[in-house]
Structures are given as C-alpha cells and as structure tokens.
Enzyme design. Structure first.
Site, PDB file in Angstrom:
ATOM      1  NE  ARG A 177       2.974   8.244  -0.736  1.00  0.00           N
ATOM      2  CZ  ARG A 177       2.994   9.450  -1.269  1.00  0.00           C
ATOM      3  NH1 ARG A 177       2.352  10.207  -0.479  1.00  0.00           N
ATOM      4  NH2 ARG A 177       3.477   9.922  -2.464  1.00  0.00           N
TER       5      ARG A 177
ATOM      6  CG  LEU B  82      -2.165   0.918   1.615  1.00  0.00           C
ATOM      7  CD1 LEU B  82      -3.152   0.538   0.552  1.00  0.00           C
ATOM      8  CD2 LEU B  82      -2.491   0.695   2.924  1.00  0.00           C
ATOM      9  CG  HIS B  83       3.138   2.898  -2.803  1.00  0.00           C
ATOM     10  ND1 HIS B  83       2.942   1.637  -3.627  1.00  0.00           N
ATOM     11  CD2 HIS B  83       3.506   3.732  -3.967  1.00  0.00           C
ATOM     12  CE1 HIS B  83       3.037   1.916  -5.006  1.00  0.00           C
ATOM     13  NE2 HIS B  83       3.335   2.951  -5.174  1.00  0.00           N
ATOM     14  NE  ARG B  84      -0.109   3.471  -7.490  1.00  0.00           N
ATOM     15  CZ  ARG B  84       0.855   3.569  -8.449  1.00  0.00           C
ATOM     16  NH1 ARG B  84       1.051   4.921  -8.760  1.00  0.00           N
ATOM     17  NH2 ARG B  84       1.208   2.715  -9.156  1.00  0.00           N
TER      18      ARG B  84
ATOM     19  CG  ASP C 140      -1.687   1.227  -3.372  1.00  0.00           C
ATOM     20  OD1 ASP C 140      -0.576   0.572  -3.411  1.00  0.00           O
ATOM     21  OD2 ASP C 140      -1.982   2.071  -2.665  1.00  0.00           O
TER      22      ASP C 140
END
Ligand code: UD1
Length: 391
Positions: free
Chosen positions: A269, A234-236, A310
């Site tokens: 992030r 998950l990083h978007r 994602d």
C-alpha cells in the site's frame, strides 16, 4: 471440539501460529495413554480469507511459521472495505454452514476479523476473539470499527493486557453468564519468545543488506561487528493515504538517514501511494526493501538503533526486544509501551520525529514492566479455557 480459525492478514498468521502450537501440544497431552480421563481433542479448521496474497505478505509466513496449507482459501484479495468484507461474509457463511464448528476463532482487528466474527454471530456460533479489548479511541481508523464490533459480537474475549480488560468493562462487556472475559497475555509475546533464538540462527538479513559498520582493522571478527541502521515501517491508511503526512514522515526518515541508513520494508500500500504522489526516496538514506519475513523482521528489530513505526505489533516487539520506539501516530492501543517510557507518540510531524529519534537513541531504556503482556503462555491459556468450557 471443532474450531474454525479465520485469518487473512500478515500479523494474524503470527498470532494463529502461536495458538496452533498450543492446540497441537494440548492434543498430544490429551491423547496420552497415561491420562486417566481422556480429553476430547481439538480439531482446527484453518480458513484464509486471502486479504493478503503476495508471497512476501503471506506465503513466506506460512513457511516460516510452519502453518499448514489452509483448509479453505477464500481468495478475496484487495478491494474497498465494504467489498472486501462483503465477499468474506458470503464465502465464510457457506463454509460455516458446512463445517458446523463449536466456535470461530478470530484475531486482532482487520477486515478478516470482523467478517469471521459477524458471519459466526449471525449463525449463532460462539466467537472467540484473541486480542480483545484494544482501543485507540480514534473512530477514523478502520481497525477501531473492526475491534469494537468484534468485541461486542464475541462470547469469549481473550485480552492481552489489564488495560484491555478495563476498556471492555467500560463498554459493559464483563465476565459473567453471557461472556467469558479473560486476561490471558499476548500471543505475539509467546511467539517472539519462541522464534527469537531461531531468528538469530537463521536470518542473514543484516549481512545481506550490509548493515554493519565498516570493519576496523583491529576487530576482524565478524561476530563483533556493530549493526548501524534505523528501522522504519509504515502502512496505516491515515499515514499512507494522506500526501501531507506521508511526505512529512518520509522527509523525517531522509533527515535521520543522513547519519545511518533507515531500512524501510515497504508495505505494498505504501509503495503504491509513494508512486501515486510522485515522491522520491534517496536510496542512500532510505533503504527501502520488499516486505520481510517474520524471522528477518525480528532480526532487523533487535539490532536497530531506534524503530520508527505506525504498526501496533511492531511497537510491542520493540518493547520486548528493548529497542527505543518512536510511533508515527497520535495515539496507540498499546499504552503500556508509552507509559513505561520505551515508546513515544509523535504523529507525522517531521521535526518532532527527528527530535524524538535523537533524544532517545543510546539512552538506557526504563526497566521492563513485570509481565505487562503476560508470561509467554497466552496461547496455552486460550486453548485450556476453550477446552474447559466445551469439554
Ligand atoms: C491490513 C489491516 C491492518 C493490519 C495490516 C497488516 C484492515 C482494515 N487493515 O491493512 O489492520 O495492520 O493488514 O499488514 O484489515 N496489498 C498488496 N498485496 C497484499 C496485500 C495488500 O498489494 O498481499 C495492497 C493492495 O493494494 C491493497 C493494499 O495493499 O489494496 C491494502 O491492503 P489491505 O489488506 O486492504 O489492508 P492493509 O493495509 O494490509
């Protein structure tokens, strides 16, 4: 010919390493004493913008992929999009003026891609874009802006799929006098074919994290133990920077984690935003870990019950490794993975995510499409095409 390769973010190290291997093979062949007409060797100058800088996001990839130390490290680091890109533009311009390359090679859709392409185009240096023509048709994504602009600035557009060629055609970018548009296949596919066996040999991550079902007395053989976990990435920005979406996705992972742990290699992030929003992860359900290396990621992906992601690259890797994928977005650039029935788009809705995971696991995946992403020789084709054009 002299090319300058601009990289900066994790997936670009993987892509650039595949093309570098092809350049090395080309040079070996070109200089072979038995060749009748000697071909000019490729000289590659490697530029790292410094967009990713943590060892786990950067150094470990250079080591595993045996990439050399960059010829230039621009040390740009993190910042707002404008600041990050502006610093890159300024620093890349200086080195392009000094090096005077025949072409600049850029990869994918990050700020480093756009900075490399824009600087080169302004200096009238041809740009070669690897992974050209991808579109999500979601203009809110920073990556979509980067892709669109890079494609329109490029002279050589190396497309991974048929769909990506069509996307360019619709925007008026066609093979012809001004531009070379070529479907070469996906360099990430080249890479996974190359590294998958090595990952089997070298990666110890499943043991290190204790991801096997407990031993049964009648199966003492460690080789036959069954891995038992889900894998999530998950990083978007659209997921991590929106507390509602982030909370909902993590709630889904928590629910799935009741059955088997969800391994979550955490992008810096995402980690930062979880802390910012004061969200808690139940570690017995969500096994969050630091970002993992390329070989460990291949291993984790290969044996997962289902992959939730994602990321664009991870969707494709799931497809190549024959693992069901649930994509935490509303749209994807990699429509082939969805059309083939191997991937499903669910967005950030908790209920939809949980249902998608349950309905997909254990099911036989539909047959893999024939060469949808090429034949593992995309990098070779890129190098050959550039050589034919410049030689
Ligand atoms: C970037 C790309 C994205 C790609 C991803 C791969 C853009 C716009 N996005 O997203 O397309 O899928 O790389 O991982 O270029 N950070 C660290 N250490 C690092 C790198 C980042 O702590 O080594 C943190 C910083 O707080 C930074 C944040 O992560 O502000 C985001 O990093 P950034 O490079 O801006 O974008 P990514 O989210 O990594």
């Amino acid at each position: 010919m002299k090319v300058i390769t601009v990289v900066g973010a994790r997936p670009q190290f993987v892509k650039a390493a595949a093309v570098r291997r092809a350049i090395e093979a080309y040079n070996k062949h070109a200089s072979h004493p038995r060749r009748r007409r000697s071909k000019k060797a490729f000289q590659e100058v490697l530029v790292h913008t410094g967009q990713h800088y943590d060892y786990a996001m950067d150094g470990v990839f250079f080591e595993e992929l045996q990439l050399p130390k960059p010829d230039y490290h621009l040390g740009v680091g993190s910042g707002s999009h404008a600041k990050q890109t502006a610093l890159m533009l300024e620093r890349i311009e200086t080195l392009l003026q000094k090096e005077k390359p025949d072409a600049v090679l850029v990869y994918g859709d990050t700020n480093s891609t756009l900075a490399g392409a824009l600087t080169a185009a302004k200096l009238n240096i041809p740009v070669a874009h690897v992974e050209a023509g991808l579109r999500s048709f979601n203009r809110v994504m920073p990556e979509e802006t980067n892709r669109l602009l890079t494609d329109h600035l490029s002279t050589f557009l190396f497309c991974p799929t048929q769909q990506s060629v069509q996307n360019l055609t619709k925007e008026g970018i066609k093979n012809g006098k001004e531009k070379v548009v070529k479907r070469v296949g996906d360099v990430m596919y080249d890479s996974i074919l190359h590294y998958s066996t090595l990952a089997d040999k070298k990666s110890t991550i499943l043991n290190d994290l204790g991801l096997f079902l407990p031993h049964r007395s009648f199966t003492p053989n460690a080789e036959r133990r069954t891995p038992n976990y889900y894998l999530a990435t998950l990083h978007r920005a659209e997921n991590t920077d929106d507390p509602k979406r982030l909370r909902s996705i993590l709630a889904a992972l928590d629910e799935i984690g009741k059955e088997s742990p969800v391994v979550l290699p955490l992008h810096p992030r995402t980690k930062k935003m979880i802390t910012t929003y004061g969200l808690q992860l139940r570690e017995e359900r969500i096994r969050w870990i630091d970002p993992v290396s390329y070989l460990d990621m291949i291993t984790l992906s290969k044996h997962a019950r289902v992959i939730l992601t994602d990321s664009g690259g991870v969707q494709k890797e799931a497809y190549w490794l024959r693992v069901p994928c649930v994509t935490l977005r509303e749209e994807t650039e990699w429509v082939e993975t969805v059309e083939s029935g191997c991937n499903v788009l669910v967005g950030a809705d908790r209920k939809k995510i949980v249902e998608a995971v349950h309905s997909r696991e254990g099911k036989k995946l539909p047959k893999k499409g024939v060469k949808l992403f090429g034949d593992g020789k995309a990098s070779e084709r890129i190098v050959q095409t550039l050589s034919d054009l410049f030689d």
